[in-house]
Design an enzyme around this catalytic site. Structure first.
Site, PDB file in Angstrom:
ATOM      1  N   GLU A 168       1.039  -1.354   0.334  1.00 56.56           N
ATOM      2  CA  GLU A 168       0.213   0.405  -0.049  1.00 56.56           C
ATOM      3  C   GLU A 168       0.574   1.541  -0.007  1.00 56.56           C
ATOM      4  OE1 GLU A 168      -3.200  -0.075   3.293  1.00 56.56           O
ATOM      5  OE2 GLU A 168      -4.274  -1.527   1.984  1.00 56.56           O
ATOM      6  N   GLU A 367      -5.299  -8.720   0.672  1.00 61.96           N
ATOM      7  CA  GLU A 367      -6.022  -8.080   1.829  1.00 61.96           C
ATOM      8  C   GLU A 367      -7.568  -7.828   1.877  1.00 61.96           C
ATOM      9  OE1 GLU A 367      -4.820  -4.738   4.515  1.00 61.96           O
ATOM     10  OE2 GLU A 367      -2.286  -6.059   4.327  1.00 61.96           O
TER      11      GLU A 367
HETATM   12  C1  PNW Z   1      -4.539  -1.909   5.617  1.00 65.32           C
HETATM   13  N1  PNW Z   1      -7.636   3.633   4.581  1.00 65.32           N
HETATM   14  O1  PNW Z   1      -4.168  -0.655   5.379  1.00 65.32           O
HETATM   15  C2  PNW Z   1      -2.803  -2.605   6.018  1.00 65.32           C
HETATM   16  O2  PNW Z   1      -2.128  -2.769   5.090  1.00 65.32           O
HETATM   17  C3  PNW Z   1      -2.982  -3.168   7.627  1.00 65.32           C
HETATM   18  O3  PNW Z   1      -1.640  -2.875   7.618  1.00 65.32           O
HETATM   19  C4  PNW Z   1      -4.115  -3.365   8.369  1.00 65.32           C
HETATM   20  O4  PNW Z   1      -4.983  -2.896   9.384  1.00 65.32           O
HETATM   21  C5  PNW Z   1      -5.514  -2.962   7.688  1.00 65.32           C
HETATM   22  O5  PNW Z   1      -5.817  -1.662   6.239  1.00 65.32           O
HETATM   23  C6  PNW Z   1      -6.453  -2.338   7.934  1.00 65.32           C
HETATM   24  O6  PNW Z   1      -6.677  -0.818   8.280  1.00 65.32           O
HETATM   25  C7  PNW Z   1      -5.026   0.554   5.945  1.00 65.32           C
HETATM   26  O7  PNW Z   1      -7.582   5.106   5.508  1.00 65.32           O
HETATM   27  C8  PNW Z   1      -5.461   1.701   6.421  1.00 65.32           C
HETATM   28  O8  PNW Z   1      -8.226   3.973   3.818  1.00 65.32           O
HETATM   29  C9  PNW Z   1      -5.853   2.772   5.931  1.00 65.32           C
HETATM   30  C10 PNW Z   1      -6.816   2.356   5.321  1.00 65.32           C
HETATM   31  C11 PNW Z   1      -6.720   1.379   4.490  1.00 65.32           C
HETATM   32  C12 PNW Z   1      -5.845   0.257   4.643  1.00 65.32           C
END
Ligand code: PNW
Length: 458
Positions: A168, A367
């Site tokens: 990401e 994921e």
């Molecule tokens: C992902 N957003 O993070 C990550 O790859 C993981 O480490 C995380 O725990 C998981 O999704 C759940 O949050 C994100 O704000 C964090 O859009 C924030 C966002 C998207 C993905």
């Protein structure tokens, strides 16, 4: 009770995912150096509840128990990430053998259990000394990343068939350097765009370095978090807002990586805050380095509405301030994040990818999952909402496959409840509940549901 389980094609890979800083703890063990997440989490006010990853799930010491949980689940694969500051505490120079040994032990344990390892090289824990020198704003960080990738690949490629460079890059650049909700907590315009660009450069340099020393038939990919975007209304202003949202959420990375071009409208969108002087000849070719697979992380769709910019003073405007607000339909249920849950959003995203990129490589959903307020009752966790979320999203993947999208696997986020970044331990995404004071692992109802689903495909 359980009706028919979702049905995926033969040979489809089922797995679960985690990330180093979110589960390992042991931040001072065996010569590990500090990362930007250690610094950020220890900054007052940065993380809910003042939580840090200092101990997390203590996976560094309990990895064998966690691999046993994967084995009992019947997981075909496990996606984990490697902590750069365990390998190179300063982000450059010699290898810290004790840190590398941890991943040797983990990989051995996985192989012994018949589980295929999928390694992510960068899931956000940048060595702090590199951030002190400018972090991803600087091209040097991309070069250091390729050195680090080559070291880890050299050590593990005989047993790790799947390699993901970045997890990401959207979050690393735009949440870390523009919104400031993630480490390093910066709120910038040009700096965040430079970070996004140097992440792409680092990805390409790392793929080239690893491919040059390929051992077996290992596969190289990148994981992008992507959202399907719909205009909130068909008013022209909202249609234009949706195009900007799609550029920021997806195309900033997917256009260079999958099509070897900068997205149309990118320079215009950000011309008030950046001159893109960080771009060099050859960078697009690096970003477009051939991929063996694309990792897609998806949690929710977006519904974009036109809105005024938050900051009229251009010298202070951050890169995510693009005049869009997200307004999901009120009819959609929400998870604890709170993010809207709409399984068809994942199907639409996969179809959009297929239709947008003629040379799309095979996809792994690296994921997908949901946080809900789980509670333990009589030693069990009855997380029916998570089961419904996963069931719906796996059906959406199956439908996309039926519609001709080449999806080869699905990794649930996450194996364990863990340190959910800015939310700390308050949000639980695990198939397995973690009682943090005792470190006891309690498989939730969703774990048993997923185990049955995997078994049914065996
Ligand atoms: C992902 N957003 O993070 C990550 O790859 C993981 O480490 C995380 O725990 C998981 O999704 C759940 O949050 C994100 O704000 C964090 O859009 C924030 C966002 C998207 C993905």
């Amino acid at each position: 009770m359980t009706a028919q389980l979702p049905r995926l094609p033969k040979g489809f890979l089922f797995g679960a995912a985690t990330a180093s800083y979110q589960i390992e703890g042991a931040v001072d063990a065996d010569g590990r150096g500090p990362s930007i997440w250690d610094t950020f989490a220890h900054t007052p006010g940065a993380v809910a509840g003042g939580d840090t990853g200092d101990v997390a799930c203590d996976h560094y010491h309990r990895y064998a128990e966690d691999v046993a949980l994967l084995a009992q689940l019947g997981a075909g694969a496990y996606r984990f990430s490697i902590a750069w500051p365990r390998i190179q505490p300063d982000g450059k120079g010699g290898v810290n053998a004790a840190g590398l040994d941890f991943y040797q032990r983990l990989v051995d344990e996985l192989i012994d259990a018949g589980i295929t390892p999928m390694a992510t090289l960068y899931h956000w824990d940048l060595p702090q000394p590199l951030e002190d020198a400018g972090g991803w704003r600087e091209r040097d960080t991309a070069e250091r990343f390729a050195d680090y990738a080559a070291i880890v690949h050299e050590a593990l490629a005989d047993r790790v068939p799947y390699w993901i460079t970045l997890n990401e890059p959207f979050c690393s650049s735009f949440i870390g350097y523009a919104e400031g909700r993630h480490a390093p907590g910066a709120q910038e315009g040009h700096g965040a765009l430079a970070a996004a660009h140097h992440l792409l450069v680092g990805h390409g340099l790392a793929v080239r370095a690893m491919r040059a020393q390929r051992k077996n038939d290992e596969r190289f990919g990148i994981t992008l978090n992507m959202n399907h975007v719909t205009p909130a209304t068909d008013a022209p202003a909202d249609v234009a807002a949706a195009a900007r949202a799609e550029l920021l959420a997806n195309r900033v990375f997917s256009d260079p990586v999958l099509a070897g071009r900068y997205p149309e409208g990118e320079a215009e969108l950000w011309s008030p805050i950046s001159d893109f002087s960080f771009r060099r000849d050859g960078d697009l070719a690096l970003a477009h380095e051939p991929l063996d697979f694309l990792g897609v992380n998806n949690y929710f769709p977006q519904y974009a509405k036109d809105a005024p910019s938050q900051e009229p003073d251009l010298s202070r405007r951050v890169a995510t301030d693009i005049g869009v607000v997200d307004v999901p339909p009120a009819s959609l249920p929400q998870t604890a994040m709170p993010w809207p849950a709409e399984p068809d959003g994942l199907r639409r995203l996969l179809v959009w990818l297929r239709d947008s990129y003629p040379d799309l490589p095979p996809i792994y959903v690296t994921e997908n999952g949901a946080a809900y307020p789980d509670t333990v009752l009589d030693g069990t966790v009855d997380d029916q909402q998570r089961i419904a979320y996963l069931d719906g999203h796996l059906r959406a993947v199956a439908q996309a496959v039926d519609e001709g999208v080449d999806v080869r696997g699905y990794f649930c986020w996450s194996l364990l409840d863990n340190f959910e970044w800015a939310y700390g331990y308050a949000k639980r995404f695990g198939l397995v509940y973690v009682d943090y004071p005792t470190q006891q692992r309690i498989p939730k109802a969703s774990y048993h549901w997923y185990r049955q689903l995997i078994e049914q495909h065996a």
